[in-house]
Design an enzyme around this catalytic site. Structure first.
Site, short mmCIF file in Angstrom:
data_model
loop_
_atom_site.label_atom_id
_atom_site.label_comp_id
_atom_site.label_asym_id
_atom_site.label_seq_id
_atom_site.Cartn_x
_atom_site.Cartn_y
_atom_site.Cartn_z
CG ASP A 11 -1.75 1.20 1.43
OD1 ASP A 11 -1.53 2.20 0.71
OD2 ASP A 11 -2.65 1.17 2.30
CE1 TYR A 229 -3.28 -1.93 13.01
CE2 TYR A 229 -3.59 0.28 12.14
CZ TYR A 229 -3.85 -1.06 12.10
OH TYR A 229 -4.66 -1.57 11.13
CE LYS A 232 -5.53 -6.87 12.07
NZ LYS A 232 -4.71 -6.40 13.21
C1 F6R Z 1 -7.39 -0.44 7.87
C2 F6R Z 1 -7.24 0.89 7.28
C3 F6R Z 1 -8.21 1.93 7.63
C4 F6R Z 1 -7.61 2.96 8.57
C5 F6R Z 1 -8.61 4.03 8.99
C6 F6R Z 1 -7.98 5.15 9.81
O1 F6R Z 1 -6.37 -1.28 7.46
O2 F6R Z 1 -6.32 1.14 6.55
O3 F6R Z 1 -9.37 1.39 8.16
O4 F6R Z 1 -7.10 2.33 9.70
O5 F6R Z 1 -9.20 4.60 7.85
O6 F6R Z 1 -6.93 5.65 9.06
P1 F6R Z 1 -6.07 6.90 9.50
O7 F6R Z 1 -5.53 6.62 10.88
O8 F6R Z 1 -5.01 6.95 8.46
O9 F6R Z 1 -6.98 8.10 9.49
MG MG Z 2 -4.94 -2.30 2.11
MG MG Z 3 -4.00 2.37 3.06
#
Ligand code: F6R
Ligand code: MG
Ligand code: MG
Length: 373
Positions: A11, A229, A232
């Site tokens: 990603d 974190y 995933k």
């Molecule tokens: C799960 C994922 C999303 C983010 C969520 C918060 O793998 O990528 O669910 O965890 O959108 O993202 P941030 O912290 O970047 O605002």
């Molecule tokens: Mg992804």
């Molecule tokens: Mg992403």
């Protein structure tokens, strides 16, 4: 001939949050891999994406864990980041490239990879599965169904090459160790481990009749590597099918049941894995629900013929409806377990911070009769 299949994903940014990649990103990745094919490093490649993850599907003769191939994938992801993700201001630009100093091997660097070498059969069909908003342990349940459960795979009973069973190479992602377990006789040992999906993942599966490689999955855990974190791992997996391996239909069959996996929004929730065609390979509701795409190929003298979009079919409509129904039910629980993951899976999130901030206010239970101040 011996051919190596490398499926490498990362990603490196996406549009509208963690929703999906843009075509310009795929074009840049394609250009980098095109040059590598012209130079003879790659036999062939196919670039695609599932949600916010770019997937490089590559054939070559260098074997798994090869420096040149890992370097190529890294360069492709880096160029996409520098030429598209950053200038466009895409969200999470370069997020899976954990270090500026690339040492030549992707292990511990962020991108996930499933790689394996095998003797190409006269006709070599295979299935590449790619998921978004979940983790490598999401493959455990389907891999067990496909390679060890005759209720899913009648080939285990009626195909002579499969009847001897398969070896499951199970990875302990916390300890960075693996164990080889034989099915059917060690099925319960396999299940004892792989039922713990956050810690154990099936790295590969081998046919016992001749030790032929049958399947390889990506077993990286980004969150463990980064020590905080970072999302995933959105795993990939390939499975060789037909003629002594599971039939394509047997490999697809478990996905007719949208089983529960860890991931979804903030990588912290349990939800159903929806099988979708490429056109629906994007995450929306609650950043999900987690999705899986299945692309079928033939490998012919190292060339990738295809893909066939295997879940883009009415036969999986019911699984999709069921998944949406399960999603409603799970969402109803809000921030409660088991919809929200347990604390051991959330140690890199704010939960630990909340506990820390409350620690000085935690009192011994014997003071429970005191009226709150
Ligand atoms: C799960 C994922 C999303 C983010 C969520 C918060 O793998 O990528 O669910 O965890 O959108 O993202 P941030 O912290 O970047 O605002
Ligand atoms: Mg992804
Ligand atoms: Mg992403």
């Amino acid at each position: 001939m011996k051919v190596t299949l490398s499926v490498i994903k990362a990603d490196v940014g996406s549009i509208a949050g963690h929703h999906k990649v843009v075509p310009e990103q795929l074009e840049v990745a394609e250009k980098v891999l095109s040059k590598a094919r012209e130079s003879g490093l790659l036999l062939d490649f196919y670039v695609t994406a599932v949600g916010d993850d770019i997937q490089l599907i590559m054939t070559h003769t260098k074997g798994p864990d090869n420096k040149e191939i890992h370097d190529l994938a890294w360069r492709a992801f880096k160029e996409v980041t520098d030429k598209v993700s950053k200038p466009m201001g895409l969200y999470g630009a370069g997020q899976d490239l954990l270090s500026d100093a690339f040492s030549g091997n992707l292990k511990g660097m962020g991108p996930g990879f499933a790689e394996g070498e095998f003797e190409e059969r006269p006709s070599e069909p295979l299935l590449v599965l790619m998921a978004d908003k979940t983790e490598p342990g999401a493959w455990n349940w389907p891999l067990y169904k496909i390679f060890a459960d005759p209720m899913c795979t009648p080939g285990l009973v009626i195909d002579a090459k499969m009847r001897k069973g398969f070896i499951f190479r199970v990875m302990d992602m916390y300890e960075d160790k693996f164990v080889d377990l034989k099915t059917p006789e060690e099925s319960y040992e396999v299940l004892a481990l792989i039922g713990t999906t956050g810690r154990y993942a099936v790295h590969s599966v081998w046919r016992r009749a001749d030790n032929a490689l049958a399947a390889v999955s990506s077993t990286a855990r980004l969150s463990l590597m980064a020590g905080r974190y970072v999302g995933k791992d959105d795993p990939c997996l390939f499975i060789r099918v037909q003629s002594g391996f599971p039939a394509m239909g047997e490999a697809l069959e478990p996905f007719a049941t949208p089983h529960l996996v860890a991931g979804w929004t903030r990588g912290s929730h349990v939800g159903p894995l929806i099988p979708v065609g490429i056109k629906d390979a994007k995450c929306t509701r609650f950043d999900g629900p987690p999705r899986v795409v299945g692309l079928g190929f033939q490998i012919t003298k190292g060339r990738l013929i295809g893909p066939a979009d295997m879940f883009d079919d009415i036969a999986f409509d019911r699984a999709r409806q069921e998944a949406n129904r399960i999603a409603d039910f799970m969402r109803m629980h809000g921030p409660f377990m088991p919809h929200r993951l347990g604390p051991e899976e959330m140690e890199y999130t704010q939960l630990a911070e909340v506990l820390k901030s409350l620690s000085s206010r935690m009192k011994p239970a014997k003071e429970m009769l005191v009226v709150p101040a």
